[in-house]
Design a protein around this motif. Structure first.
Motif, mmCIF file in Angstrom:
data_model
loop_
_atom_site.group_PDB
_atom_site.id
_atom_site.type_symbol
_atom_site.label_atom_id
_atom_site.label_comp_id
_atom_site.label_asym_id
_atom_site.label_seq_id
_atom_site.Cartn_x
_atom_site.Cartn_y
_atom_site.Cartn_z
ATOM 1 N N PRO A 1 61.085 62.900 84.279
ATOM 2 C CA PRO A 1 60.743 64.452 83.753
ATOM 3 C C PRO A 1 60.939 63.997 82.598
ATOM 4 O O PRO A 1 60.652 63.265 82.070
ATOM 5 C CB PRO A 1 62.594 64.956 83.978
ATOM 6 N N ASN A 2 60.134 65.664 81.766
ATOM 7 C CA ASN A 2 60.453 65.321 79.956
ATOM 8 C C ASN A 2 58.942 64.046 79.753
ATOM 9 O O ASN A 2 59.214 64.200 78.368
ATOM 10 C CB ASN A 2 61.153 64.916 79.494
ATOM 11 N N SER B 1 57.742 55.985 80.468
ATOM 12 C CA SER B 1 58.795 56.558 79.069
ATOM 13 C C SER B 1 57.543 56.238 78.245
ATOM 14 O O SER B 1 56.439 55.921 78.242
ATOM 15 C CB SER B 1 59.963 55.872 78.786
#
Length: 152
Positions: free
Chosen positions: A45-46, A83
């Motif tokens: 997510p994100n 990330s």
């Protein structure tokens, strides 16, 4: 006697230094090549959709542009954006993505190659950060898997 000991020590040091230099310049074995058939980009997510789509479009364009004249193991790539960090550094213009790429055999699905790396990109305009990072990540993947040059 001290003179002889000094000469001997210097000779040994020179020999060690030369041995180190020769080992650094030795031919390294070539990385294995693969016939990359397709790629899919995944993330948690994100992670901005623009970044994922940009990586996917660029890498798949490079795959389609790459021609192999020898038979190589056929693989599909799974590219994971582990990330991202944006706005780093003094000027808040550095962005870092952690990437992991698995190459799975088309024949049996087993993972036959893994590559993990960080990509740092610089974007003075935060609105362009995802596009620039996608270009830099795709360039690194093209390099690792010997895909054709510019994919755009």
């Amino acid at each position: 006697m001290n003179w002889l000991r000094s000469c001997f020590c210097r000779t040994v040091l020179v020999c060690i230094a030369l041995t180190a230099c020769v080992s650094l310049s030795a031919n390294k074995p070539k990385a294995p090549l693969y016939d990359v058939r397709s790629a899919v980009v995944l993330s948690g997510p994100n992670i901005p959709a623009e970044l994922l789509a940009g990586i996917n479009d660029r890498v798949n364009a490079a795959i389609n542009a790459t021609m192999r004249d020898t038979v190589l193991p056929r693989v599909v790539l799974t590219i994971r954006v582990v990330s991202i960090e944006k706005g780093l550094g003094f000027q808040k213009d550095r962005n870092v993505a952690k990437i992991r790429v698995d190459a799975a055999s088309v024949d049996d699905g087993s993972v036959i190659a893994v590559s993990a790396f960080d990509v740092t990109s610089i974007a003075a305009d935060p609105k362009l950060a995802d596009d620039i990072m996608a270009d830099d990540v795709a360039a690194r993947i093209r390099s690792v898997f010997s895909l054709s040059g510019r994919s755009r």
